[in-house]
Design an enzyme around this catalytic site. Structure first.
Site, PDB file in Angstrom:
ATOM      1  N   HIS A  31       0.830  -1.164  -0.114  1.00  0.00           N
ATOM      2  CA  HIS A  31       0.117  -0.044  -0.073  1.00  0.00           C
ATOM      3  C   HIS A  31       0.854   1.343   0.126  1.00  0.00           C
ATOM      4  CE1 HIS A  31      -3.510  -2.297   1.898  1.00  0.00           C
ATOM      5  NE2 HIS A  31      -3.416  -2.759   0.773  1.00  0.00           N
ATOM      6  N   PHE A  56      -1.369  -8.188   4.677  1.00  0.00           N
ATOM      7  CA  PHE A  56      -0.246  -7.880   4.699  1.00  0.00           C
ATOM      8  C   PHE A  56       0.222  -6.461   4.038  1.00  0.00           C
ATOM      9  CE2 PHE A  56      -0.043 -12.615   3.657  1.00  0.00           C
ATOM     10  CZ  PHE A  56       0.017 -12.862   4.896  1.00  0.00           C
ATOM     11  N   CYS A  57      -0.818  -5.673   4.301  1.00  0.00           N
ATOM     12  CA  CYS A  57      -0.720  -4.415   3.380  1.00  0.00           C
ATOM     13  C   CYS A  57      -0.720  -4.130   2.123  1.00  0.00           C
ATOM     14  CB  CYS A  57       0.116  -3.437   4.175  1.00  0.00           C
ATOM     15  SG  CYS A  57      -0.089  -3.151   5.978  1.00  0.00           S
ATOM     16  N   ALA A  58      -0.935  -5.299   1.470  1.00  0.00           N
ATOM     17  CA  ALA A  58      -0.970  -5.532  -0.149  1.00  0.00           C
ATOM     18  C   ALA A  58      -2.269  -6.203  -0.402  1.00  0.00           C
ATOM     19  CB  ALA A  58       0.196  -6.240  -0.445  1.00  0.00           C
TER      20      ALA A  58
END
Length: 412
Positions: free
Chosen positions: A115, A361-363
């Site tokens: 992100h 996972f911030c993705a």
């Protein structure tokens, strides 16, 4: 678990840990290196202002801060004309560069980014689909930049922003090849090296990239510092990232009477994180003096052991973007069919004292896509909506890897 044993454990940083706890979450935040802790402890009695005092303490701290900048710059191959700007972390570094883009800049990214490398960019940015392999990434970028060259107004800048290694899969991206394509089309390139730098040497000059961002807390220096390193012209032309003391060369009585500094000071307003900078530099110096090839070989042996062990478990499915044999660093994401990932992570922690990450996972775009592809590839309809991630580091041992595999094989 029929892989050959890993080479003897070399740990040039003296990574700290808690006896009995198995930390397999280095990709989120790595433990503190003894080198970093010692550097901070040595400087603490001298702690004083940076760039703002004439006393002995202040002069020593200013020297330590600027030496840290030089050490970090050397570690990543900074060139003459590059700025080394201390930030809070990779996210802060990318946001700083996003604020410094010339008007009209088009940013090209891939949908597989963290992100931090998706959200800061301006409207009108181009987000390319996740490629099936590294060569596909190069082809997709070449096609996108050729189309931009035809359609965009002449002279408007283009920035390519790409990860060095995926925080979800650990797969290494073809940075040097992407840089060649970018420069062939007159574009610049930023590399998010947050996951690559802890595992492999990263050199701006060798890779021929324009900007690089990384975080100290992923590089065994968890003292709140990151860096943005790269070409100075855009950074010197942009408004300061923060307005305040230290970023100016002159402030007059009227509100508009301000001359901003050039160089790193322009974007480092306020009292800097001296201890974070010194800790990060200490780790960079320790790694620069280490046998990185031996460290890489050892990590790859552990990674192979982990991936083979996971593949042998009937209900475990690894997530990947590229072919299974693509180069990668010590990060593996996977799911356990029929089991909630958060529940599995909690059981690993409570029953086995093993720390892993669960979630997306911030993705989120990439993780959701990989979960969907894993279901299609395996024909399983019972895969959970989130994943687990095990990430290796300098302190990881064969026993740690085996403990995780045994725990997963015996989940109640």
């Amino acid at each position: 678990m029929d892989t050959p044993p890993a080479p003897a454990r070399p740990d040039p940083l003296g990574v700290l840990g808690v006896p009995g706890e198995i930390n397999l979450d280095h990709a989120a935040s790595a433990p503190c290196a003894r080198a970093a802790a010692d550097a901070v402890a040595e400087l603490l009695p001298w702690y004083a202002s940076v760039h703002r005092g004439a006393g002995a303490l202040s002069r020593r701290c200013t020297l330590a801060y600027e030496r840290a900048r030089q050490t970090v710059g050397d570690f990543v191959g900074a060139r003459a004309g590059d700025h080394v700007i201390f930030t809070r972390n990779t996210t802060d570094s990318v946001n700083l560069l996003a604020r410094a883009l010339p008007a009209g800049t088009t940013v090209v990214t891939f949908a597989g980014e963290h992100h931090a490398n998706l959200l800061p960019w301006p409207r009108g940015s181009v987000r390319l689909p996740v490629p099936a392999d590294p060569a596909g990434a190069v082809r997709a970028l070449a096609a996108a930049l050729a189309e931009l060259s035809r359609d965009a107004r002449p002279g408007l800048p283009v920035l390519v922003a790409v990860t060095g290694a995926s925080n979800v899969t650990g797969e290494v991206w073809p940075v040097a090849e992407l840089a060649r394509v970018a420069h062939r089309h007159g574009a610049r390139i930023l590399v998010d090296a947050a996951q690559l730098a802890p595992h492999a040497p990263v050199d701006l000059a060798a890779l021929d990239v324009d900007y690089l961002a990384l975080s100290g807390h992923k590089l065994y220096a968890p003292f709140g510092t990151g860096v943005l390193v790269g070409r100075g012209d855009w950074l010197d032309a942009a408004a300061p990232y923060l307005a305040g003391g230290g970023a100016t060369s002159h402030v007059g009585p009227a509100t508009h009477e301000v001359r901003w500094a050039t160089g790193p000071a322009r974007h480092e307003a306020g009292t800097p994180n001296l201890l974070g900078a010194v800790a990060l530099a200490a780790v960079c110096a320790a790694l620069a003096g280490a046998d990185r090839a031996a460290l890489h070989a050892r990590e790859q042996a552990l990674l192979s052991r982990l991936r083979r062990g996971l593949a042998a478990l009937p209900d475990v499915v690894e997530l990947r973007t590229f072919p299974a044999d693509a180069p990668r660093v010590g990060i593996v994401s996977f799911v356990v069919a029929g089991r909630d990932s958060a529940d599995v992570a909690a059981r690993l922690a409570a029953a086995h004292r093993i720390g892993v990450r669960d979630g997306l996972f911030c993705a989120h775009p990439l993780a959701r896509r990989l979960l969907s592809e894993a279901a299609a590839r395996t024909g399983r309809t019972d895969l959970p909506p989130t994943a687990l991630r095990a990430s290796l580091g300098l302190g990881t041992t064969e026993a740690d890897v085996d403990a995780l595999l045994t725990a997963l094989a015996t989940l109640p």
